[in-house]
Design a protein around this motif. Structure first.
Motif, PDB file in Angstrom:
ATOM      1  N   THR A 156       0.826  -1.209   0.000  1.00  0.00           N
ATOM      2  CA  THR A 156       0.000   0.000   0.000  1.00  0.00           C
ATOM      3  C   THR A 156       0.859   1.257   0.000  1.00  0.00           C
ATOM      4  O   THR A 156       0.373   2.346   0.276  1.00  0.00           O
ATOM      5  CB  THR A 156      -0.925   0.008   1.232  1.00  0.00           C
ATOM      6  N   LYS A 157       2.140   1.098  -0.310  1.00  0.00           N
ATOM      7  CA  LYS A 157       3.071   2.229  -0.253  1.00  0.00           C
ATOM      8  C   LYS A 157       3.074   3.033  -1.558  1.00  0.00           C
ATOM      9  O   LYS A 157       3.685   4.096  -1.623  1.00  0.00           O
ATOM     10  CB  LYS A 157       4.486   1.736   0.064  1.00  0.00           C
ATOM     11  N   GLY A 158       2.446   2.513  -2.601  1.00  0.00           N
ATOM     12  CA  GLY A 158       2.429   3.237  -3.866  1.00  0.00           C
ATOM     13  C   GLY A 158       3.746   3.201  -4.608  1.00  0.00           C
ATOM     14  O   GLY A 158       3.993   4.028  -5.491  1.00  0.00           O
ATOM     15  N   HIS A 159       4.606   2.237  -4.281  1.00  0.00           N
ATOM     16  CA  HIS A 159       5.915   2.142  -4.940  1.00  0.00           C
ATOM     17  C   HIS A 159       5.797   1.379  -6.245  1.00  0.00           C
ATOM     18  O   HIS A 159       5.072   0.393  -6.347  1.00  0.00           O
ATOM     19  CB  HIS A 159       6.903   1.433  -4.024  1.00  0.00           C
ATOM     20  N   ASP A 160       6.581   1.826  -7.238  1.00  0.00           N
ATOM     21  CA  ASP A 160       6.596   1.123  -8.518  1.00  0.00           C
ATOM     22  C   ASP A 160       7.498  -0.110  -8.482  1.00  0.00           C
ATOM     23  O   ASP A 160       7.248  -1.094  -9.155  1.00  0.00           O
ATOM     24  CB  ASP A 160       7.061   2.056  -9.637  1.00  0.00           C
ATOM     25  N   ARG A 161       8.590  -0.050  -7.721  1.00  0.00           N
ATOM     26  CA  ARG A 161       9.594  -1.112  -7.770  1.00  0.00           C
ATOM     27  C   ARG A 161       9.294  -2.178  -6.727  1.00  0.00           C
ATOM     28  O   ARG A 161       9.117  -1.885  -5.553  1.00  0.00           O
ATOM     29  CB  ARG A 161      10.987  -0.526  -7.530  1.00  0.00           C
ATOM     30  N   MET A 162       9.288  -3.451  -7.196  1.00  0.00           N
ATOM     31  CA  MET A 162       9.048  -4.567  -6.288  1.00  0.00           C
ATOM     32  C   MET A 162      10.041  -5.681  -6.566  1.00  0.00           C
ATOM     33  O   MET A 162      10.504  -5.846  -7.706  1.00  0.00           O
ATOM     34  CB  MET A 162       7.605  -5.080  -6.433  1.00  0.00           C
ATOM     35  N   TYR A 163      10.370  -6.433  -5.521  1.00  0.00           N
ATOM     36  CA  TYR A 163      11.446  -7.425  -5.581  1.00  0.00           C
ATOM     37  C   TYR A 163      11.019  -8.700  -4.857  1.00  0.00           C
ATOM     38  O   TYR A 163      10.263  -8.636  -3.878  1.00  0.00           O
ATOM     39  CB  TYR A 163      12.706  -6.896  -4.879  1.00  0.00           C
ATOM     40  N   TRP A 164      11.553  -9.828  -5.318  1.00  0.00           N
ATOM     41  CA  TRP A 164      11.437 -11.087  -4.586  1.00  0.00           C
ATOM     42  C   TRP A 164      12.834 -11.619  -4.285  1.00  0.00           C
ATOM     43  O   TRP A 164      13.686 -11.704  -5.179  1.00  0.00           O
ATOM     44  CB  TRP A 164      10.676 -12.149  -5.399  1.00  0.00           C
ATOM     45  N   TYR A 165      13.058 -11.965  -2.991  1.00  0.00           N
ATOM     46  CA  TYR A 165      14.309 -12.552  -2.532  1.00  0.00           C
ATOM     47  C   TYR A 165      14.024 -13.876  -1.846  1.00  0.00           C
ATOM     48  O   TYR A 165      12.940 -14.084  -1.307  1.00  0.00           O
ATOM     49  CB  TYR A 165      14.992 -11.657  -1.489  1.00  0.00           C
ATOM     50  N   ARG A 166      15.026 -14.739  -1.814  1.00  0.00           N
ATOM     51  CA  ARG A 166      14.973 -15.881  -0.912  1.00  0.00           C
ATOM     52  C   ARG A 166      16.173 -15.808   0.020  1.00  0.00           C
ATOM     53  O   ARG A 166      17.235 -15.262  -0.329  1.00  0.00           O
ATOM     54  CB  ARG A 166      14.940 -17.220  -1.659  1.00  0.00           C
ATOM     55  N   GLN A 167      15.974 -16.336   1.223  1.00  0.00           N
ATOM     56  CA  GLN A 167      17.036 -16.325   2.231  1.00  0.00           C
ATOM     57  C   GLN A 167      17.228 -17.729   2.755  1.00  0.00           C
ATOM     58  O   GLN A 167      16.287 -18.387   3.202  1.00  0.00           O
ATOM     59  CB  GLN A 167      16.694 -15.371   3.381  1.00  0.00           C
ATOM     60  N   ASP A 168      18.459 -18.194   2.692  1.00  0.00           N
ATOM     61  CA  ASP A 168      18.839 -19.503   3.205  1.00  0.00           C
ATOM     62  C   ASP A 168      19.915 -19.317   4.261  1.00  0.00           C
ATOM     63  O   ASP A 168      20.767 -18.428   4.126  1.00  0.00           O
ATOM     64  CB  ASP A 168      19.393 -20.377   2.071  1.00  0.00           C
ATOM     65  N   PRO A 169      19.910 -20.141   5.284  1.00  0.00           N
ATOM     66  CA  PRO A 169      20.946 -20.026   6.332  1.00  0.00           C
ATOM     67  C   PRO A 169      22.344 -20.075   5.728  1.00  0.00           C
ATOM     68  O   PRO A 169      22.648 -20.952   4.936  1.00  0.00           O
ATOM     69  CB  PRO A 169      20.666 -21.247   7.212  1.00  0.00           C
ATOM     70  N   GLY A 170      23.170 -19.121   6.088  1.00  0.00           N
ATOM     71  CA  GLY A 170      24.542 -19.106   5.614  1.00  0.00           C
ATOM     72  C   GLY A 170      24.733 -18.553   4.218  1.00  0.00           C
ATOM     73  O   GLY A 170      25.872 -18.393   3.771  1.00  0.00           O
ATOM     74  N   LEU A 171      23.634 -18.247   3.519  1.00  0.00           N
ATOM     75  CA  LEU A 171      23.763 -17.751   2.145  1.00  0.00           C
ATOM     76  C   LEU A 171      23.258 -16.329   1.977  1.00  0.00           C
ATOM     77  O   LEU A 171      23.435 -15.723   0.928  1.00  0.00           O
ATOM     78  CB  LEU A 171      23.010 -18.656   1.172  1.00  0.00           C
ATOM     79  N   GLY A 172      22.592 -15.805   2.961  1.00  0.00           N
ATOM     80  CA  GLY A 172      22.112 -14.438   2.857  1.00  0.00           C
ATOM     81  C   GLY A 172      20.906 -14.313   1.946  1.00  0.00           C
ATOM     82  O   GLY A 172      20.297 -15.301   1.530  1.00  0.00           O
ATOM     83  N   LEU A 173      20.574 -13.084   1.599  1.00  0.00           N
ATOM     84  CA  LEU A 173      19.446 -12.783   0.719  1.00  0.00           C
ATOM     85  C   LEU A 173      19.905 -12.824  -0.737  1.00  0.00           C
ATOM     86  O   LEU A 173      20.893 -12.191  -1.087  1.00  0.00           O
ATOM     87  CB  LEU A 173      18.904 -11.383   1.027  1.00  0.00           C
ATOM     88  N   ARG A 174      19.161 -13.535  -1.556  1.00  0.00           N
ATOM     89  CA  ARG A 174      19.490 -13.605  -2.982  1.00  0.00           C
ATOM     90  C   ARG A 174      18.272 -13.197  -3.808  1.00  0.00           C
ATOM     91  O   ARG A 174      17.164 -13.637  -3.544  1.00  0.00           O
ATOM     92  CB  ARG A 174      19.966 -15.007  -3.354  1.00  0.00           C
ATOM     93  N   LEU A 175      18.525 -12.384  -4.829  1.00  0.00           N
ATOM     94  CA  LEU A 175      17.463 -11.808  -5.638  1.00  0.00           C
ATOM     95  C   LEU A 175      16.955 -12.818  -6.666  1.00  0.00           C
ATOM     96  O   LEU A 175      17.734 -13.397  -7.414  1.00  0.00           O
ATOM     97  CB  LEU A 175      17.985 -10.550  -6.331  1.00  0.00           C
TER      98      LEU A 175
END
Lengths: 110, 112
Positions: free
Chosen positions: B26-45
Motif C-alpha cells: 500500500t506504499k504506492g511504490h513502482d519497484r518490487m522485488y522477490w528474494y529468498r534467504q537460506d541459512p549461511g547464504l544471505g538474501l538472494r534476488l
C-alpha cells in the motif's frame, strides 16, 4: 562480478562498542547499504553510503571508503536488542537491484 | 496495517506441486522485488519489477516465475516445487526516488 565479505559472527557486551566490517568487489559502485535483521523477521534499513566518509545516525554510524572497497557499521552503547544479523549490500552494476552479503550475526550479552 | 504484506506466511507443500506466493503493498511504490534467504547464504534476488510491464530476472531465477498483476501486487510462482526451494522468501518495495527497500514479513516455505 560482485563479491561481498563480512564476518559470520561477532559477540559483544552490553554498553560496549562494536565495529562490523564489510569489504566488497564490484564492477561499478552505486552505493552501499546496511540492514538489520532480527531472527525470523524482515530486514530493516539502517544506512546508505554513496560518498566516502562517516554517516552518523544516533547510536549507529556507517563508514565508506570507495578506494579500498570497504565499509563498516559502528554500533555504540550496545543494548541487548541489538542482537541481530547485520547485512551489507551494494547495488548491482546496473544500479537496479541490491546484492547482499551473507550477514554478520551479532550476539550482545549482559 | 502493514505496508507490505505477504501471503501465506507459512506453507508446507510436496515435491512437484505448483505454489504461488503473493505480495501486496500500500506504499504506492513502482519497484518490487522477490528474494529468498537460506541459512549461511544471505538474501538472494530472484526477480524484480519496475512497473506492471517490466519484469527482470535476478541472480537465481531458474525454477521460478513472477506476475505483476498491478502496481500493488507482485506474485512469485514455483511451477514444480523441489526440496531445495525450501527457504524464507521476502518481498520488498522501493520508491523510484529513494534508495531504501521496504521488506514484507516473509513467507516460510517448506518443500517435502
Amino acid at each position: 562480478g560482485q563479491n561481498i565479505d563480512q564476518p559470520t559472527e561477532m559477540t559483544a557486551t552490553e554498553g560496549a562498542i562494536v565495529q562490523i566490517n564489510c569489504t566488497y568487489q564490484t564492477s561499478g559502485f552505486n552505493g552501499l547499504f546496511w540492514y538489520q535483521q532480527h531472527a525470523g523477521e524482515a530486514p530493516t534499513f539502517l544506512s546508505y553510503n554513496v560518498l566516502d566518509g562517516l554517516e552518523e545516525k544516533g547510536r549507529f554510524s556507517s563508514f565508506l571508503s570507495r578506494s579500498k572497497g570497504y565499509s563498516y557499521l559502528l554500533l555504540k552503547e550496545l543494548q541487548m536488542k541489538d542482537s541481530a544479523s547485520y547485512l551489507c549490500a551494494v547495488k548491482n552494476q546496473a544500479g537496479t537491484a541490491l546484492i547482499f552479503g551473507k550477514g554478520t550475526t551479532l550476539s550482545v550479552s549482559s | 496495517d502493514a505496508d507490505v504484506t505477504q501471503t501465506p506466511r507459512n506453507r508446507i507443500t510436496k515435491t512437484g506441486k505448483r505454489i504461488m506466493l503473493e505480495c501486496s503493498q500500500t506504499k504506492g511504490h513502482d519497484r518490487m522485488y522477490w528474494y529468498r534467504q537460506d541459512p549461511g547464504l544471505g538474501l538472494r534476488l530472484i526477480y524484480y519489477s519496475f512497473d506492471v510491464k517490466d519484469i527482470n530476472k535476478g541472480e537465481i531465477s531458474d525454477g521460478y516465475s513472477v506476475s505483476r498483476q498491478a502496481q500493488a501486487k507482485f506474485s512469485l510462482s514455483l511451477e514444480s516445487a523441489i526440496p531445495n526451494q525450501t527457504a524464507l522468501y521476502f518481498c520488498a518495495t522501493r520508491p523510484d526516488d529513494y534508495n531504501e527497500q521496504f521488506f514484507g514479513p516473509g513467507t516460510r516455505l517448506t518443500v517435502l
